[in-house]
Design a protein around this motif. Sequence first.
Motif, PDB file in Angstrom:
ATOM      1  N   SER A 131       0.810  -1.214   0.000  1.00 37.73           N
ATOM      2  CA  SER A 131       0.000   0.000   0.000  1.00 37.73           C
ATOM      3  C   SER A 131       0.849   1.271   0.000  1.00 37.73           C
ATOM      4  CB  SER A 131      -0.930   0.010   1.223  1.00 37.73           C
ATOM      5  OG  SER A 131      -0.173  -0.041   2.421  1.00 37.73           O
ATOM      6  N   THR A 132       2.168   1.140   0.136  1.00 40.04           N
ATOM      7  CA  THR A 132       3.036   2.319   0.184  1.00 40.04           C
ATOM      8  C   THR A 132       4.098   2.359  -0.916  1.00 40.04           C
ATOM      9  OG1 THR A 132       4.483   1.205   1.798  1.00 40.04           O
ATOM     10  CG2 THR A 132       2.737   2.628   2.664  1.00 40.04           C
ATOM     11  N   TYR A 133       4.346   1.250  -1.583  1.00 43.78           N
ATOM     12  CA  TYR A 133       5.330   1.234  -2.665  1.00 43.78           C
ATOM     13  C   TYR A 133       5.123   0.009  -3.550  1.00 43.78           C
ATOM     14  CZ  TYR A 133       7.885  -2.464  -0.217  1.00 43.78           C
ATOM     15  OH  TYR A 133       8.223  -3.647   0.389  1.00 43.78           O
ATOM     16  N   GLY A 134       5.741   0.059  -4.726  1.00 43.68           N
ATOM     17  CA  GLY A 134       5.842  -1.099  -5.595  1.00 43.68           C
ATOM     18  C   GLY A 134       7.280  -1.215  -6.053  1.00 43.68           C
ATOM     19  N   ARG A 135       7.768  -2.435  -6.188  1.00 42.08           N
ATOM     20  CA  ARG A 135       9.156  -2.600  -6.638  1.00 42.08           C
ATOM     21  C   ARG A 135       9.289  -3.801  -7.565  1.00 42.08           C
ATOM     22  NH1 ARG A 135      11.367  -7.014  -4.249  1.00 42.08           N
ATOM     23  NH2 ARG A 135      10.908  -7.515  -2.069  1.00 42.08           N
ATOM     24  N   LEU A 136      10.267  -3.699  -8.451  1.00 39.86           N
ATOM     25  CA  LEU A 136      10.635  -4.794  -9.338  1.00 39.86           C
ATOM     26  C   LEU A 136      12.131  -5.026  -9.216  1.00 39.86           C
ATOM     27  CD1 LEU A 136       8.664  -3.882 -12.599  1.00 39.86           C
ATOM     28  CD2 LEU A 136       8.212  -5.835 -11.096  1.00 39.86           C
TER      29      LEU A 136
ATOM     30  N   LYS B  83      17.581   0.913  -6.134  1.00 41.89           N
ATOM     31  CA  LYS B  83      18.381   0.412  -5.016  1.00 41.89           C
ATOM     32  C   LYS B  83      19.315  -0.667  -5.537  1.00 41.89           C
ATOM     33  CE  LYS B  83      18.119  -1.513  -0.352  1.00 41.89           C
ATOM     34  NZ  LYS B  83      17.226  -1.986   0.738  1.00 41.89           N
ATOM     35  N   ASN B  84      20.566  -0.576  -5.146  1.00 43.19           N
ATOM     36  CA  ASN B  84      21.549  -1.588  -5.524  1.00 43.19           C
ATOM     37  C   ASN B  84      21.383  -2.786  -4.596  1.00 43.19           C
ATOM     38  OD1 ASN B  84      23.730  -3.076  -6.312  1.00 43.19           O
ATOM     39  ND2 ASN B  84      25.278  -1.551  -5.789  1.00 43.19           N
ATOM     40  N   ILE B  85      21.005  -3.923  -5.139  1.00 42.49           N
ATOM     41  CA  ILE B  85      20.794  -5.116  -4.297  1.00 42.49           C
ATOM     42  C   ILE B  85      21.785  -6.230  -4.633  1.00 42.49           C
ATOM     43  CG2 ILE B  85      18.380  -4.635  -3.758  1.00 42.49           C
ATOM     44  CD1 ILE B  85      17.590  -6.580  -5.985  1.00 42.49           C
ATOM     45  N   GLY B  86      22.875  -5.856  -5.334  1.00 44.96           N
ATOM     46  CA  GLY B  86      23.890  -6.851  -5.669  1.00 44.96           C
ATOM     47  C   GLY B  86      24.574  -6.500  -6.977  1.00 44.96           C
ATOM     48  N   LYS B  87      25.698  -7.142  -7.208  1.00 41.81           N
ATOM     49  CA  LYS B  87      26.487  -6.860  -8.401  1.00 41.81           C
ATOM     50  C   LYS B  87      25.720  -7.145  -9.683  1.00 41.81           C
ATOM     51  CE  LYS B  87      30.971  -7.849 -10.520  1.00 41.81           C
ATOM     52  NZ  LYS B  87      32.243  -8.612 -10.431  1.00 41.81           N
ATOM     53  N   THR B  88      24.884  -8.170  -9.647  1.00 34.93           N
ATOM     54  CA  THR B  88      24.146  -8.551 -10.857  1.00 34.93           C
ATOM     55  C   THR B  88      22.639  -8.350 -10.708  1.00 34.93           C
ATOM     56  OG1 THR B  88      24.017 -10.863 -10.113  1.00 34.93           O
ATOM     57  CG2 THR B  88      25.892 -10.243 -11.500  1.00 34.93           C
ATOM     58  N   SER B  89      22.250  -7.499  -9.753  1.00 31.66           N
ATOM     59  CA  SER B  89      20.828  -7.257  -9.521  1.00 31.66           C
ATOM     60  C   SER B  89      20.569  -5.763  -9.328  1.00 31.66           C
ATOM     61  CB  SER B  89      20.338  -8.015  -8.285  1.00 31.66           C
ATOM     62  OG  SER B  89      20.531  -9.404  -8.438  1.00 31.66           O
ATOM     63  N   GLU B  90      19.381  -5.336  -9.700  1.00 31.37           N
ATOM     64  CA  GLU B  90      18.999  -3.939  -9.572  1.00 31.37           C
ATOM     65  C   GLU B  90      17.517  -3.865  -9.224  1.00 31.37           C
ATOM     66  OE1 GLU B  90      20.105   0.312 -10.486  1.00 31.37           O
ATOM     67  OE2 GLU B  90      20.705  -1.409  -9.277  1.00 31.37           O
ATOM     68  N   ARG B  91      17.158  -2.891  -8.388  1.00 31.53           N
ATOM     69  CA  ARG B  91      15.769  -2.740  -7.939  1.00 31.53           C
ATOM     70  C   ARG B  91      15.215  -1.386  -8.358  1.00 31.53           C
ATOM     71  NH1 ARG B  91      14.643  -4.456  -1.952  1.00 31.53           N
ATOM     72  NH2 ARG B  91      14.653  -6.469  -3.061  1.00 31.53           N
ATOM     73  N   LEU B  92      14.017  -1.407  -8.944  1.00 33.52           N
ATOM     74  CA  LEU B  92      13.292  -0.190  -9.296  1.00 33.52           C
ATOM     75  C   LEU B  92      12.115  -0.053  -8.332  1.00 33.52           C
ATOM     76  CD1 LEU B  92      13.158   2.031 -11.627  1.00 33.52           C
ATOM     77  CD2 LEU B  92      11.274   0.652 -12.524  1.00 33.52           C
ATOM     78  N   ILE B  93      11.971   1.124  -7.745  1.00 32.81           N
ATOM     79  CA  ILE B  93      10.942   1.361  -6.731  1.00 32.81           C
ATOM     80  C   ILE B  93      10.085   2.546  -7.139  1.00 32.81           C
ATOM     81  CG2 ILE B  93      10.495   1.851  -4.291  1.00 32.81           C
ATOM     82  CD1 ILE B  93      13.470   0.911  -3.827  1.00 32.81           C
ATOM     83  N   ILE B  94       8.765   2.408  -7.023  1.00 33.35           N
ATOM     84  CA  ILE B  94       7.876   3.549  -7.263  1.00 33.35           C
ATOM     85  C   ILE B  94       7.035   3.805  -6.010  1.00 33.35           C
ATOM     86  CG2 ILE B  94       7.774   3.033  -9.732  1.00 33.35           C
ATOM     87  CD1 ILE B  94       4.517   2.653  -8.222  1.00 33.35           C
ATOM     88  N   GLU B  95       6.795   5.086  -5.762  1.00 34.54           N
ATOM     89  CA  GLU B  95       5.918   5.510  -4.666  1.00 34.54           C
ATOM     90  C   GLU B  95       4.947   6.541  -5.215  1.00 34.54           C
ATOM     91  OE1 GLU B  95       8.670   7.049  -1.835  1.00 34.54           O
ATOM     92  OE2 GLU B  95       9.326   5.071  -1.141  1.00 34.54           O
ATOM     93  N   LEU B  96       3.691   6.450  -4.792  1.00 31.45           N
ATOM     94  CA  LEU B  96       2.659   7.359  -5.271  1.00 31.45           C
ATOM     95  C   LEU B  96       2.206   8.288  -4.156  1.00 31.45           C
ATOM     96  CD1 LEU B  96       0.427   4.808  -7.252  1.00 31.45           C
ATOM     97  CD2 LEU B  96       2.159   6.348  -8.197  1.00 31.45           C
ATOM     98  N   SER B  97       1.990   9.538  -4.511  1.00 28.76           N
ATOM     99  CA  SER B  97       1.441  10.508  -3.566  1.00 28.76           C
ATOM    100  C   SER B  97       0.355  11.308  -4.275  1.00 28.76           C
ATOM    101  CB  SER B  97       2.540  11.449  -3.056  1.00 28.76           C
ATOM    102  OG  SER B  97       3.112  12.175  -4.131  1.00 28.76           O
TER     103      SER B  97
END
Length: 248
Positions: A147-152, A224-238
Motif C-alpha cells: 500500500s506504500t510502494y511497488g518494486r521490481l 536500489k543496488n541489491i547486488g552486483k548482478t541485480s537492480e531494484r526499481l521502486i515507485i511511490e505514489l502521492s
Amino acid sequence: MKTEKLFYKNQFLSSCKGILTEINEDGVIFDKTVAYPEGGGQIGDIGYLIREKTNEKIEFFNTTKIKGRNIFLEDFPSIKVENLIVHHIDKEILKTLEIGESFIIKIDTEKRARTTLHHSGLHLALMVLETIRPNIRKSIVGAKITSTYGRLDFATENKFSKDELLLIEEKSNSLIEEGLEIVTFPHKEEKEALYWQCLDYCIPCGGTHCENTKYLGKMKVKRKNIGKTSERLIIELSEIENFRNLYL
C-alpha cells in the motif's frame, strides 16, 4: 472445492457473505470471498470477519492461497488457478468455529485501494522502462506491491542511471495526467489467467488494478543496488485521488 473469487467479478466489492468450508492451522476458508490473496508480488488483503451466529468481529491479518490447478498456456507464465483462499486469524479463535457457519467478510478498503494503485503504477513505470530498455521484463526476478510502494527486481549488471530514473518518472507522470484507460481481461482459454493493458502495452497479471491512470496521483521513481548482478526499481505514489470511494 475451490473458493469463488468475487474480486474477479467486481474488484470494488468490499464485503460479502461466506460459508465456512474448511479450517486449517493458519486460518479459515470460505465458499467465496472478496479478499485478494497474496500472490504475484501483491500483498494479501486484511480486514475482519463477522460471525453471524454471535455477531463477533474477528480480525484477519493476511490472506493467502493454497492448492489449486496448474495451468500451462502459450506465452503466459505457469500459474495455479481455482485455489482455496485462507483468511489468517488468531489460532485460539480457530478452536471455537464450526464448519457451515455464515460470516460476513469485509476488507480494509483503504489498504486495498492504495495497493491496487501501486500495482497499476508499477506496470506503468515498467511500460515506460521498456521504451528505454526493450524486453527488460524478461530480466524480472522479483516483485513486491504494497500500500506504500511497488518494486521490481531485475537480473542485470547495468544499473539504472539518474537520467533513466528521471525519464521514467517524468514520462509516467505525463501518462498519469493523460487519464489513460487501463483494462484487464482473461486469456481466451482460462478465465483466471489475466492480462493488464494500457495503450498497446500488455502484460500477464492477475492482481487488482485501477481502471484509469488518472487515479495514480504523482509518481516518484527510485533505485536500489541489491547486488552486483541485480537492480531494484521502486515507485511511490502521492497525491492519490480518493480511489477508496469506488468500493461498495
